[in-house]
Design an enzyme around this catalytic site. Structure first.
Site, PDB file in Angstrom:
ATOM      1  N   ASN A  81     -23.739  36.957  -8.573  1.00 35.26           N
ATOM      2  CA  ASN A  81     -22.667  36.131  -8.011  1.00 35.26           C
ATOM      3  C   ASN A  81     -21.980  35.237  -9.047  1.00 35.26           C
ATOM      4  O   ASN A  81     -20.883  34.718  -8.794  1.00 35.26           O
ATOM      5  CB  ASN A  81     -23.194  35.255  -6.874  1.00 35.26           C
ATOM      6  CG  ASN A  81     -23.505  36.027  -5.610  1.00 35.26           C
ATOM      7  OD1 ASN A  81     -24.338  35.628  -4.805  1.00 35.26           O
ATOM      8  ND2 ASN A  81     -22.834  37.167  -5.414  1.00 35.26           N
ATOM      9  N   ASP A 121     -24.096  38.012   4.511  1.00 35.91           N
ATOM     10  CA  ASP A 121     -22.941  38.671   3.910  1.00 35.91           C
ATOM     11  C   ASP A 121     -21.712  38.571   4.814  1.00 35.91           C
ATOM     12  O   ASP A 121     -21.835  38.571   6.042  1.00 35.91           O
ATOM     13  CB  ASP A 121     -23.281  40.147   3.655  1.00 35.91           C
ATOM     14  CG  ASP A 121     -22.302  40.804   2.706  1.00 35.91           C
ATOM     15  OD1 ASP A 121     -21.599  40.086   1.979  1.00 35.91           O
ATOM     16  OD2 ASP A 121     -22.240  42.051   2.700  1.00 35.91           O
TER      17      ASP A 121
END
Length: 246
Positions: free
Chosen positions: A69, A21
């Site tokens: 996503n 991340d």
């Protein structure tokens, strides 16, 4: 003493999972578009894969692209898919030299055709390697995985392949995408966020979590070894008391 030298090699987690991340925020901090962060994150993937293989990790699972996503800007998604193709083509020889097998979990058949083809080629070209499995979670979410497992279990009960009374934790685990490997003992998340984000929810029942403020493009071997070293100094009780563990 170097942090790697402090890692106890006979206490290495068999399976480590990583939520990579912070690529976008790292890029923004440098005044660059988000894609710049993803491209620089490839170096971190390379370093952490090498680090894991060097100390004897058997399974390394990287959360590369979640089902959520797809809601990101189309330009970023397209760039990510292209970067995945490029990276797999470049890294296959390195994986083979290091005896690392590439695998994937998730609905990767639904990725763009070129991306899916590159992934399958990479898995095929490395399938005989035995030192470590590098697993990419692509178009993956844990809720999808669990829902899919339930559907398959119900189908097999209806088809008299299993009995409803046979359904247990171990049977459910065998229907998950991760059925070929043990649950992760350590899960690392970069960027300072402290949540699982729909990643390995079933498998993480007793996983140790390690959160770091470092963004993924900044994460290097020393950071990985630090996470493993901290893991080795934790007391894992699995519901028991400290006295029982002793």
């Amino acid at each position: 003493m170097d942090i790697k030298d402090q890692v106890v090699l006979n206490k290495i987690p068999e399976h480590i999972a990583v939520i990579m991340d912070g690529n976008g925020r790292w890029a923004r901090k440098h005044g660059k578009p988000r894609v710049f962060g993803h491209k620089n994150g490839v170096q971190s993937v390379r370093e952490i894969t090498e680090a894991a293989a060097e100390i004897g990790v058997r399974y390394l699972t990287l959360y590369a692209f979640s089902t959520e996503n797809w809601s990101r800007p189309k330009l970023e998604v397209n760039a990510l898919m292209g970067l995945l193709v490029e990276t797999i083509h470049k890294e296959v020889d390195t994986l083979n030299r290091n005896n690392i097998r590439l695998k994937a979990i998730g609905e990767f058949e639904k990725l763009p055709p070129k991306t899916c083809e590159a992934l399958k080629e990479g898995m095929e070209e490395t399938r005989d390697n035995t030192h470590m499995d590098l697993i990419l979670a692509l178009n993956y979410s844990s809720r999808w995985e669990i829902s899919n497992a339930v559907q398959n279990i119900v189908s097999d009960v209806i088809g008299d392949k299993i009995n409803a009374e046979d359904i247990s934790e171990s049977l459910i685990s065998n229907y998950l995408a991760t059925h070929f490997m043990p649950d992760p003992e350590l899960l690392i998340r970069t960027s300072g966020e402290k949540r699982l984000s729909n990643f390995l929810l079933w498998q993480s029942a007793y996983t140790e979590f390690y959160f770091t403020e470092k963004m993924w493009p900044e994460f290097r071997k020393e950071d990985f070894y630090s996470a493993v070293h901290e893991f080795q100094n934790r007391e894992r009780r699995f519901g028991k008391t400290s006295d029982q563990i002793v």
